[in-house]
Motif scaffolding. Sequence first.
Motif, PDB file in Angstrom:
ATOM      1  N   LYS A  16      52.892 -60.817 -19.095  1.00  0.00           N
ATOM      2  CA  LYS A  16      52.709 -60.015 -20.312  1.00  0.00           C
ATOM      3  C   LYS A  16      51.927 -58.739 -20.021  1.00  0.00           C
ATOM      4  CE  LYS A  16      50.429 -63.306 -22.302  1.00  0.00           C
ATOM      5  NZ  LYS A  16      50.279 -64.426 -21.392  1.00  0.00           N
ATOM      6  N   THR A  17      50.788 -58.913 -19.361  1.00  0.00           N
ATOM      7  CA  THR A  17      49.981 -57.732 -19.058  1.00  0.00           C
ATOM      8  C   THR A  17      50.759 -56.776 -18.160  1.00  0.00           C
ATOM      9  OG1 THR A  17      47.951 -58.993 -19.283  1.00  0.00           O
ATOM     10  CG2 THR A  17      47.809 -56.962 -18.044  1.00  0.00           C
ATOM     11  N   THR A  18      51.529 -57.321 -17.250  1.00  0.00           N
ATOM     12  CA  THR A  18      52.319 -56.476 -16.364  1.00  0.00           C
ATOM     13  C   THR A  18      53.298 -55.618 -17.158  1.00  0.00           C
ATOM     14  OG1 THR A  18      52.131 -58.230 -14.725  1.00  0.00           O
ATOM     15  CG2 THR A  18      53.761 -56.523 -14.300  1.00  0.00           C
ATOM     16  N   PHE A  66      42.590 -52.120 -24.486  1.00  0.00           N
ATOM     17  CA  PHE A  66      42.451 -53.002 -23.330  1.00  0.00           C
ATOM     18  C   PHE A  66      41.921 -54.372 -23.723  1.00  0.00           C
ATOM     19  CE2 PHE A  66      43.247 -50.288 -19.641  1.00  0.00           C
ATOM     20  CZ  PHE A  66      43.408 -49.079 -20.297  1.00  0.00           C
ATOM     21  N   GLN A  67      42.354 -55.343 -22.920  1.00  0.00           N
ATOM     22  CA  GLN A  67      41.926 -56.727 -23.134  1.00  0.00           C
ATOM     23  C   GLN A  67      40.396 -56.809 -23.155  1.00  0.00           C
ATOM     24  OE1 GLN A  67      44.173 -59.264 -20.566  1.00  0.00           O
ATOM     25  NE2 GLN A  67      43.374 -61.140 -21.459  1.00  0.00           N
ATOM     26  N   SER A  68      39.752 -55.984 -22.294  1.00  0.00           N
ATOM     27  CA  SER A  68      38.290 -56.005 -22.214  1.00  0.00           C
ATOM     28  C   SER A  68      37.666 -54.900 -23.059  1.00  0.00           C
ATOM     29  CB  SER A  68      37.875 -55.833 -20.762  1.00  0.00           C
ATOM     30  OG  SER A  68      38.399 -54.607 -20.279  1.00  0.00           O
ATOM     31  N   LEU A  96      48.550 -53.403 -27.381  1.00  0.00           N
ATOM     32  CA  LEU A  96      47.343 -54.194 -27.620  1.00  0.00           C
ATOM     33  C   LEU A  96      47.391 -55.420 -26.720  1.00  0.00           C
ATOM     34  CD1 LEU A  96      48.224 -53.976 -31.296  1.00  0.00           C
ATOM     35  CD2 LEU A  96      46.041 -53.072 -30.565  1.00  0.00           C
ATOM     36  N   ASP A  97      46.537 -55.436 -25.734  1.00  0.00           N
ATOM     37  CA  ASP A  97      46.552 -56.561 -24.791  1.00  0.00           C
ATOM     38  C   ASP A  97      45.519 -57.591 -25.206  1.00  0.00           C
ATOM     39  OD1 ASP A  97      46.913 -58.271 -22.744  1.00  0.00           O
ATOM     40  OD2 ASP A  97      46.553 -56.822 -21.141  1.00  0.00           O
ATOM     41  N   GLU A  98      45.973 -58.654 -25.768  1.00  0.00           N
ATOM     42  CA  GLU A  98      45.110 -59.723 -26.274  1.00  0.00           C
ATOM     43  C   GLU A  98      43.895 -59.141 -26.983  1.00  0.00           C
ATOM     44  OE1 GLU A  98      44.560 -63.150 -24.020  1.00  0.00           O
ATOM     45  OE2 GLU A  98      46.372 -62.864 -22.852  1.00  0.00           O
ATOM     46  N   PRO A  99      44.161 -58.396 -28.043  1.00  0.00           N
ATOM     47  CA  PRO A  99      43.066 -57.639 -28.665  1.00  0.00           C
ATOM     48  C   PRO A  99      42.045 -58.537 -29.328  1.00  0.00           C
ATOM     49  CG  PRO A  99      45.028 -57.514 -30.025  1.00  0.00           C
ATOM     50  CD  PRO A  99      45.427 -58.196 -28.765  1.00  0.00           C
TER      51      PRO A  99
END
Lengths: 357, 296
Positions: free
Chosen positions: A40-42, A79-81, A155-158
């Motif tokens: 997913k992130t890729t 970003f996820q972070s 939105l990566d695992e927001p």
Amino acid sequence: MIRFENVTKRFGSFVAIDNLSLDIYEREFFALLGPSGCGKTTMMRMLAGFENPSEGNIELDGADIVDVPPNKRAVNMMFQSYALFPHLSVHDNIAFGLKREGMAKDKISARVAEMLRLTRLEKFASRKPHQISGGQRQRVALARSLAKAPKLLLLDEPLGALDKKLREETQFELMDIQEKTGTTFVIVTHDQEEAMTVASRVAVMDAGVLKQVATPSQIYENPNSRYVADFIGDVTILEGRARKEGNRYELAWADGQPPIVAQSALEIGPGDTCYYAIRPEKVEIHHDKPEDDNVLQGKVIDIGYLGNISTYHVQLANGQTIRAQNFNTERSTQQAFTWDDTVWVNWTDRCGILLAN
Amino acid sequence: MRRAIVYLIPFTWLLVLFLVPFLIVFKISLSDVALARPPYTPQLDLSQGLSGILDFVRELDFENFIFLTTDSLYWKAYLSSLKIAAVSTFLTLLVGYPMAYAMARAREDWRPTLLMLIILPFWTSFLIRVYSWMGILGTEGYLNQLLLWLGIVSTPLQILNTNWAVYIGIVYTYLPFMILPIYSQLDRLDGALLEAAEDLGCSRASAFWLVTFPLSRPGVIAGCFLVFIPTLGEFVIPSLLGGSSTLMIGKVLWEEFFSNRDWPVASAVAVVLLIILIIPIILFQKNQQKQAEAEA
Ligand SMILES: Nc1ncnc2c1ncn2[C@@H]1O[C@H](COP(=O)(O)OP(=O)(O)OP(=O)(O)O)[C@@H](O)[C@H]1O
Ligand SMILES: [Mg+2]
């Protein structure tokens, strides 16, 4: 608006994304759902420009974007972070992207004020990221990525770091913002409930491959494979051989158990192995034998009490467990069914799904 | 109780090894020169009781400090030390930052080795290392031989015994003090921040100036103080590598003590140096504290 065309991404010899094609449309809220490490992130990083596909094309609004660097793409990522700049105030974090565009000062402050209002952060504008709570930080990250009014927001695992309550609140906020701004959102999550809640379409991924892309209700009610059925929600899956009986199939699935009847548009050859998926909320549980299709007898071996619903694990004579869910409509501590009760479960021929693989 | 002991140890340490020697030096700075052993008066004579102490105190004065202001040599030496310390701190930063940056971006498994290489020079004596620079920088030295051989210069360059040699020596000696704090800041920089900057429209270069550099600033400040503070009072490097025109307070101090045997003036010079140093030391402490707070 976005088109992945036969995209493959390799890290060394490892294939993270495997010959994947996908269309995402304008103003869509699209969710990528899948287990950890499925790519997913890729996918997101390829959209943002941090990763190039090993093969295939990615188009944005009809133009190939593979060679466009991240700072030249009308795409922003949350970003996820969060990746907030720790040395800048909330205000300056949000203004960061606008300043890079060389926007006029008064326009920047107007835009930032608008973003602060949208994410309800007005009071925190002058604080540094380490002086606000996790939920507020997450909203800053959102505001920052929205500020440039990108065509596409990633939105990566927001909401990964938020507690359940704040998470639900923010999910609705996100949907609200998406509607107000008309931006295309692509959200990554491995929380299926989240995907179902926010997204207009969901893609279920596994090991770099798309298993199914459809609306949340289609994914839930009409999964196209055992994998999707099992991944989304709670399900009992039975294996057997189907035989066509008029417009229905009869599934012989275990010795000593009556066959299961199911309606299905699927073409399954006689004698082919196939699968049958039934969700617990569609299974009724009775003390007395009902007159219906798909009636099975068993014993209650486990009860999961969740407050609003109870899940009963009913074990059949052949050892197979079927889960049935009941709404606890009566306010009573006395359960209608208890351990070791002999009960009947049943469901109609339209409740379960026949799957070829 | 245990707490008290924990506090007591560093305080005793400071008291015995810093405050007491400082007070002794301070006392000497208030005395007068004398052809005696030790070469100053008055001497504290406790056998006279209280009146002895009073006599002693009465004879102390600030004469030597006033003397420092009358002879331009001293304030010129202080100023020149400040200038040399500032310039060499800046040069060390110029050399050290790229090295720290390269180390932080090097492959993970290389970093311990690189760190090791930075610290390695400490394993040989500082004096030997400064002496070897004399061999490199001299008119007959390796550097000039190389330049002559390459045809870049036709006559040997006079580097040794100039301020340039002092700068080279200081940059070389104090480089690790600059690199290590900067490296430790850069090392913990979250790569996602740079991606975020790029995502928001930064080029690689502007992402460096807007994100990487500001975030490494505490390390830069710490490194600069760690170089500046000891350089200000540096004695060995200017006296071995510098020339007669290299004016540094450490050298003046040494000459007052050992050539002129004027301990009181030398002590006054030392006290003033310490007072000058207190300002950057306090600033340094503030910086460290702020950084610790930011990380908490
Ligand atoms: N830079 C890289 N080098 C090598 N392998 C990588 C790299 N980035 C990702 N991978 C691999 O590619 C696969 C997909 O990674 P990805 O980060 O896209 O997973 P994900 O679906 O986002 O997982 P999660 O839900 O845990 O975030 C993983 O198996 C991962 O190990
Ligand atoms: Mg991920």
